[in-house]
Design a protein around this motif. Structure first.
Motif, PDB file in Angstrom:
ATOM      1  N   LEU A  30       0.827  -1.206   0.000  1.00  0.00           N
ATOM      2  CA  LEU A  30       0.000   0.000   0.000  1.00  0.00           C
ATOM      3  C   LEU A  30       0.865   1.262   0.000  1.00  0.00           C
ATOM      4  O   LEU A  30       0.572   2.233  -0.704  1.00  0.00           O
ATOM      5  CB  LEU A  30      -0.926  -0.001   1.225  1.00  0.00           C
ATOM      6  CG  LEU A  30      -2.043  -1.044   1.228  1.00  0.00           C
ATOM      7  CD1 LEU A  30      -2.742  -1.065   2.589  1.00  0.00           C
ATOM      8  CD2 LEU A  30      -3.058  -0.739   0.126  1.00  0.00           C
ATOM      9  N   LYS A  31       1.934   1.235   0.796  1.00  0.00           N
ATOM     10  CA  LYS A  31       2.833   2.388   0.865  1.00  0.00           C
ATOM     11  C   LYS A  31       3.505   2.647  -0.487  1.00  0.00           C
ATOM     12  O   LYS A  31       3.613   3.788  -0.929  1.00  0.00           O
ATOM     13  CB  LYS A  31       3.902   2.158   1.940  1.00  0.00           C
ATOM     14  CG  LYS A  31       3.387   2.238   3.371  1.00  0.00           C
ATOM     15  CD  LYS A  31       4.529   2.035   4.360  1.00  0.00           C
ATOM     16  CE  LYS A  31       4.051   2.148   5.800  1.00  0.00           C
ATOM     17  NZ  LYS A  31       5.164   1.915   6.764  1.00  0.00           N
ATOM     18  N   ARG A  33       2.463   1.679  -3.480  1.00  0.00           N
ATOM     19  CA  ARG A  33       1.485   2.101  -4.473  1.00  0.00           C
ATOM     20  C   ARG A  33       1.119   3.576  -4.285  1.00  0.00           C
ATOM     21  O   ARG A  33       0.975   4.324  -5.255  1.00  0.00           O
ATOM     22  CB  ARG A  33       0.238   1.212  -4.393  1.00  0.00           C
ATOM     23  CG  ARG A  33       0.504  -0.229  -4.823  1.00  0.00           C
ATOM     24  CD  ARG A  33      -0.743  -1.091  -4.726  1.00  0.00           C
ATOM     25  NE  ARG A  33      -1.736  -0.713  -5.715  1.00  0.00           N
ATOM     26  CZ  ARG A  33      -1.716  -1.102  -6.989  1.00  0.00           C
ATOM     27  NH1 ARG A  33      -0.743  -1.877  -7.423  1.00  0.00           N
ATOM     28  NH2 ARG A  33      -2.665  -0.733  -7.813  1.00  0.00           N
ATOM     29  N   LYS A  34       0.974   3.986  -3.031  1.00  0.00           N
ATOM     30  CA  LYS A  34       0.663   5.391  -2.752  1.00  0.00           C
ATOM     31  C   LYS A  34       1.819   6.285  -3.184  1.00  0.00           C
ATOM     32  O   LYS A  34       1.621   7.342  -3.807  1.00  0.00           O
ATOM     33  CB  LYS A  34       0.370   5.582  -1.265  1.00  0.00           C
ATOM     34  CG  LYS A  34      -0.009   7.011  -0.895  1.00  0.00           C
ATOM     35  CD  LYS A  34      -0.331   7.127   0.591  1.00  0.00           C
ATOM     36  CE  LYS A  34      -0.705   8.556   0.952  1.00  0.00           C
ATOM     37  NZ  LYS A  34      -1.018   8.682   2.411  1.00  0.00           N
ATOM     38  N   ASP A  37       2.150   6.844  -6.916  1.00  0.00           N
ATOM     39  CA  ASP A  37       1.165   7.773  -7.475  1.00  0.00           C
ATOM     40  C   ASP A  37       1.479   9.237  -7.152  1.00  0.00           C
ATOM     41  O   ASP A  37       0.792  10.145  -7.633  1.00  0.00           O
ATOM     42  CB  ASP A  37      -0.235   7.432  -6.950  1.00  0.00           C
ATOM     43  CG  ASP A  37      -0.753   6.114  -7.511  1.00  0.00           C
ATOM     44  OD1 ASP A  37      -0.316   5.729  -8.608  1.00  0.00           O
ATOM     45  OD2 ASP A  37      -1.597   5.469  -6.845  1.00  0.00           O
ATOM     46  N   ASP A  38       2.518   9.451  -6.334  1.00  0.00           N
ATOM     47  CA  ASP A  38       2.933  10.809  -5.979  1.00  0.00           C
ATOM     48  C   ASP A  38       3.816  11.372  -7.097  1.00  0.00           C
ATOM     49  O   ASP A  38       4.885  10.829  -7.374  1.00  0.00           O
ATOM     50  CB  ASP A  38       3.720  10.770  -4.664  1.00  0.00           C
ATOM     51  CG  ASP A  38       4.143  12.154  -4.183  1.00  0.00           C
ATOM     52  OD1 ASP A  38       3.975  13.134  -4.944  1.00  0.00           O
ATOM     53  OD2 ASP A  38       4.658  12.253  -3.058  1.00  0.00           O
ATOM     54  N   LYS A  91       5.458   0.037  -9.113  1.00  0.00           N
ATOM     55  CA  LYS A  91       4.142  -0.114  -8.478  1.00  0.00           C
ATOM     56  C   LYS A  91       3.612  -1.538  -8.635  1.00  0.00           C
ATOM     57  O   LYS A  91       3.191  -2.167  -7.656  1.00  0.00           O
ATOM     58  CB  LYS A  91       3.157   0.893  -9.075  1.00  0.00           C
ATOM     59  CG  LYS A  91       1.785   0.898  -8.421  1.00  0.00           C
ATOM     60  CD  LYS A  91       0.929   2.006  -9.036  1.00  0.00           C
ATOM     61  CE  LYS A  91      -0.454   2.057  -8.416  1.00  0.00           C
ATOM     62  NZ  LYS A  91      -1.277   3.150  -8.998  1.00  0.00           N
TER      63      LYS A  91
END
Length: 280
Positions: A30-31, A33-34, A37-38, A91
């Motif tokens: 999750l980290k 993937r987040k 997206d940054d 990712k």
């Protein structure tokens, strides 16, 4: 039989009520993937995030050093691995590498089933990735990518997990593996779609989880599902010989296979073994 029918009814009802307990994506995935997206993320920051999970860090280094990336100089650090793989692919690859953490259970019997399911998934994934890597060598302008097929292959059968977890509450079911297998065949695709949606995956990955085993869906153009199904054929998931023959011939026509017996060759098996090593 009453218990078996009861479990099936429970699963169906929970699916209808959207009450089935779905597995959660590992925190490190999750980290990543987040972070991916940054728009301001950089390689150093991504390396730090991946480095927080030793298993994921090792997995990324294995991917970076794999024959698939075709580099003779080995990388030794997460930073070097991230640089070689690239932020665009991180990712999907990092999520794929973290997925093994989902196939766990404290129940010994369930854990054994999950391990068997994971091993089968790895077998199919190894074939799909191997075929994709060969296809990409001759088709430079295709929109298909290795990172997508890697993640797609690893989540194609993710729907088995809630079924096994639910069956854990009904120990008698484990005395009849045939029923459990039928429940998986009938429900896992639908549940897999629910999981990929809950994880925020793309519509394409959800489609693959839901429809890869539905042989009424036969894309005319080359598609990720073709590579997953080829893996399923290679490992005898599809039992009907005429179905396998039709699919194999279509993959020859699409250019995925040079001939229908290609996946039985020593060279291809050696490539699959190299790919499989990334997950061990």
């Amino acid at each position: 039989m009453a218990t078996e029918n009861a479990l099936y009814a429970i699963l169906m009802e929970k699916i209808k009520q959207d009450a089935l307990v779905l597995p959660t994506l590992p925190e490190v995935a999750l980290k990543v993937r987040k972070a991916a997206d940054d728009p301001d993320i950089n390689l150093n920051r991504m390396s730090d995030i991946i480095g927080q999970d030793p298993a994921l860090a090792l997995g990324m280094i294995k991917v970076a050093n794999s024959a698939l990336l075709g580099r003779s100089v080995k990388v030794e650090t997460v930073s070097q691995a991230v640089t070689r793989i690239g932020l665009r692919q991180i990712k999907s690859i990092s999520t794929a590498m973290a997925l093994e953490q989902v196939f766990v259970s404290e129940n010994e019997v369930v854990a054994a089933y999950m391990q068997k399911s994971w091993n089968k998934t790895i077998d199919i994934t190894s074939v799909a990735i191997s075929l994709m890597s060969l296809y990409l060598k001759d088709n430079k302008h295709t929109p298909l990518t290795l990172d997508t097929i890697t993640l797609a292959s690893l989540v194609h059968n993710i729907g088995v997990l809630p079924i096994l977890t639910e069956a854990e509450q009904h120990p008698d079911i484990f005395a009849n593996p045939a029923f459990l297998q039928q429940a998986i065949i009938k429900l896992s695709a639908r549940i897999g779609g629910s999981i990929t949606r809950a994880w925020g995956f793309s519509d394409e990955l959800t489609f693959l989880a839901e429809r890869w085993s539905d042989l009424t869906v036969l894309p005319k153009e080359i598609h990720y599902v073709d590579f997953i199904r080829a893996g399923a054929i290679c490992h005898n998931i599809f039992k009907n010989e005429s179905t396998k023959e039709v699919l194999l011939n279509s993959y020859v026509k699409k250019g995925i296979l040079p001939d229908v017996d290609f996946m039985q060759s020593d060279d291809f098996n050696a490539l699959c073994s190299d790919v499989k090593a990334m997950f061990s």
